[in-house]
Design a protein around this motif. Structure first.
Motif, mmCIF file in Angstrom:
data_model
loop_
_atom_site.group_PDB
_atom_site.id
_atom_site.type_symbol
_atom_site.label_atom_id
_atom_site.label_comp_id
_atom_site.label_asym_id
_atom_site.label_seq_id
_atom_site.Cartn_x
_atom_site.Cartn_y
_atom_site.Cartn_z
ATOM 1 N N GLY A 249 0.791 -1.225 0.000
ATOM 2 C CA GLY A 249 0.000 0.000 0.000
ATOM 3 C C GLY A 249 0.823 1.274 0.000
ATOM 4 O O GLY A 249 0.270 2.369 0.083
ATOM 5 N N ARG B 167 2.830 4.280 -1.548
ATOM 6 C CA ARG B 167 2.853 4.979 -2.838
ATOM 7 C C ARG B 167 4.281 4.946 -3.366
ATOM 8 O O ARG B 167 5.214 5.365 -2.709
ATOM 9 C CB ARG B 167 2.384 6.430 -2.675
ATOM 10 C CG ARG B 167 2.289 7.203 -3.987
ATOM 11 C CD ARG B 167 1.865 8.640 -3.741
ATOM 12 N NE ARG B 167 2.726 9.316 -2.798
ATOM 13 C CZ ARG B 167 3.879 9.922 -3.137
ATOM 14 N NH1 ARG B 167 4.275 9.949 -4.382
ATOM 15 N NH2 ARG B 167 4.607 10.517 -2.210
ATOM 16 N N THR C 13 -1.008 -1.801 -7.654
ATOM 17 C CA THR C 13 -2.211 -1.058 -8.012
ATOM 18 C C THR C 13 -1.810 0.273 -8.632
ATOM 19 O O THR C 13 -0.911 0.944 -8.128
ATOM 20 C CB THR C 13 -3.072 -0.763 -6.761
ATOM 21 O OG1 THR C 13 -3.393 -1.992 -6.127
ATOM 22 C CG2 THR C 13 -4.333 -0.023 -7.109
ATOM 23 N N GLU D 216 -3.866 3.739 -9.983
ATOM 24 C CA GLU D 216 -5.188 4.349 -10.060
ATOM 25 C C GLU D 216 -5.081 5.868 -10.049
ATOM 26 O O GLU D 216 -4.045 6.429 -9.709
ATOM 27 C CB GLU D 216 -6.065 3.879 -8.899
ATOM 28 C CG GLU D 216 -5.547 4.278 -7.540
ATOM 29 C CD GLU D 216 -6.347 3.654 -6.401
ATOM 30 O OE1 GLU D 216 -7.288 2.896 -6.668
ATOM 31 O OE2 GLU D 216 -6.026 3.945 -5.252
ATOM 32 N N ILE E 198 -6.173 9.184 -8.261
ATOM 33 C CA ILE E 198 -6.595 9.554 -6.909
ATOM 34 C C ILE E 198 -6.845 11.057 -6.839
ATOM 35 O O ILE E 198 -6.355 11.819 -7.669
ATOM 36 C CB ILE E 198 -5.544 9.147 -5.851
ATOM 37 C CG1 ILE E 198 -4.200 9.850 -6.111
ATOM 38 C CG2 ILE E 198 -5.386 7.642 -5.821
ATOM 39 C CD1 ILE E 198 -3.157 9.640 -5.022
ATOM 40 N N ASP F 105 -6.445 12.843 -1.275
ATOM 41 C CA ASP F 105 -5.821 11.553 -0.965
ATOM 42 C C ASP F 105 -4.315 11.626 -1.183
ATOM 43 O O ASP F 105 -3.532 11.107 -0.384
ATOM 44 C CB ASP F 105 -6.417 10.435 -1.820
ATOM 45 C CG ASP F 105 -7.821 10.047 -1.382
ATOM 46 O OD1 ASP F 105 -8.290 10.544 -0.333
ATOM 47 O OD2 ASP F 105 -8.453 9.239 -2.098
ATOM 48 N N TYR G 236 -1.245 10.671 1.392
ATOM 49 C CA TYR G 236 -0.138 9.744 1.118
ATOM 50 C C TYR G 236 1.203 10.442 1.342
ATOM 51 O O TYR G 236 2.151 9.840 1.842
ATOM 52 C CB TYR G 236 -0.221 9.177 -0.297
ATOM 53 C CG TYR G 236 -1.419 8.278 -0.520
ATOM 54 C CD1 TYR G 236 -1.662 7.196 0.323
ATOM 55 C CD2 TYR G 236 -2.308 8.516 -1.554
ATOM 56 C CE1 TYR G 236 -2.763 6.375 0.136
ATOM 57 C CE2 TYR G 236 -3.414 7.690 -1.746
ATOM 58 C CZ TYR G 236 -3.629 6.628 -0.906
ATOM 59 O OH TYR G 236 -4.719 5.815 -1.091
ATOM 60 N N ARG H 206 -2.109 3.081 1.244
ATOM 61 C CA ARG H 206 -3.384 2.699 0.640
ATOM 62 C C ARG H 206 -3.930 1.496 1.396
ATOM 63 O O ARG H 206 -3.307 0.450 1.476
ATOM 64 C CB ARG H 206 -3.189 2.345 -0.831
ATOM 65 C CG ARG H 206 -4.467 2.019 -1.558
ATOM 66 C CD ARG H 206 -4.176 1.696 -3.022
ATOM 67 N NE ARG H 206 -5.397 1.492 -3.767
ATOM 68 C CZ ARG H 206 -6.039 0.323 -3.833
ATOM 69 N NH1 ARG H 206 -5.579 -0.724 -3.215
ATOM 70 N NH2 ARG H 206 -7.160 0.235 -4.542
ATOM 71 N N SER I 9 -6.899 -1.496 2.359
ATOM 72 C CA SER I 9 -7.572 -2.523 1.558
ATOM 73 C C SER I 9 -8.848 -1.989 0.916
ATOM 74 O O SER I 9 -9.328 -2.543 -0.067
ATOM 75 C CB SER I 9 -7.889 -3.739 2.421
ATOM 76 O OG SER I 9 -8.699 -3.369 3.511
ATOM 77 N N ASP I 10 -9.376 -0.888 1.459
ATOM 78 C CA ASP I 10 -10.575 -0.273 0.876
ATOM 79 C C ASP I 10 -10.229 0.734 -0.216
ATOM 80 O O ASP I 10 -11.109 1.382 -0.782
ATOM 81 C CB ASP I 10 -11.408 0.401 1.962
ATOM 82 C CG ASP I 10 -10.675 1.535 2.664
ATOM 83 O OD1 ASP I 10 -9.464 1.744 2.396
ATOM 84 O OD2 ASP I 10 -11.313 2.216 3.482
ATOM 85 N N GLY I 11 -8.932 0.895 -0.510
ATOM 86 C CA GLY I 11 -8.505 1.822 -1.551
ATOM 87 C C GLY I 11 -8.348 3.257 -1.081
ATOM 88 O O GLY I 11 -8.067 4.143 -1.875
ATOM 89 N N LYS I 12 -8.520 3.494 0.209
ATOM 90 C CA LYS I 12 -8.419 4.846 0.769
ATOM 91 C C LYS I 12 -7.172 4.962 1.641
ATOM 92 O O LYS I 12 -6.679 3.967 2.167
ATOM 93 C CB LYS I 12 -9.660 5.165 1.614
ATOM 94 C CG LYS I 12 -10.927 5.304 0.784
ATOM 95 C CD LYS I 12 -10.818 6.496 -0.107
ATOM 96 C CE LYS I 12 -12.033 6.712 -0.967
ATOM 97 N NZ LYS I 12 -11.785 7.735 -1.973
#
Length: 160
Positions: A17, A19, A54, A56, A58, A62, A66, A72, A74-77
């Motif tokens: 997770g 960045r 991953t 994406e 953002i 967000d 970071y 990041r 597990s819920d993507g937040k």
């Protein structure tokens, strides 16, 4: 939006997770007409960091989280990073490093004392220091063996 003058970023994250890449997204990725541009940004990220888990788009909010140390979730937040507990091997290595530092410092101090005793011709003090040095070596070996035994016991416990 805080601390940035854009609304979106393309970001890549590793499996934990963290960045590992980011690039400015200077268009609105939510509009259908920009789908090709989004894919180009993601492809660019993939080429830059092939080990990304991953990739994406953002929001700037967000992105700022970071930047401030979040990862990041597990819920993507963004979520707080909670470091894992040290492994038995890491704990043993830390203990051994601490013991090594203590041993080296004591060894140097005894070496200096022995040098002074020898320069002064004080054979009684020199003999006493040599005895302390032997005791120090015994202590070091016993402690190192104890650390190794702890590690072995932990490894055997995890095999069950």
């Amino acid at each position: 939006m805080a601390n940035t003058n854009v609304d979106y970023y393309c970001a890549a994250f590793d499996a934990n997770g963290k960045r590992i890449y980011s690039d400015i997204c200077d268009f609105d990725p939510t509009k259908d007409k920009n789908a090709d541009k989004v894919q180009v940004l993601k492809d660019k990220a993939q080429k830059a960091v092939s080990d990304a888990a991953t990739i994406e788009i953002i929001t700037a909010e967000d992105f700022c989280e970071y930047l401030n140390g979040k990862i990041r979730g597990s819920d993507g937040k963004p979520t707080e990073y909670i470091p894992p507990e040290p492994t038995a091997e890491e704990k043993a290595a830390s203990k051994q490093a601490s013991l090594d530092a203590e041993y080296t410092a004591a060894q140097q101090e005894l070496g200096q004392s022995l040098l002074v005793a020898n320069l002064n011709g004080d054979t009684d003090a020199a003999a006493s220091i040599q005895g302390e040095f032997a005791s120090l070596n015994t202590y070091y070996k016993e402690q190192s063996d104890a650390i190794a035994a702890e590690l072995t016991a932990a490894a055997e416990g995890s095999d069950k």
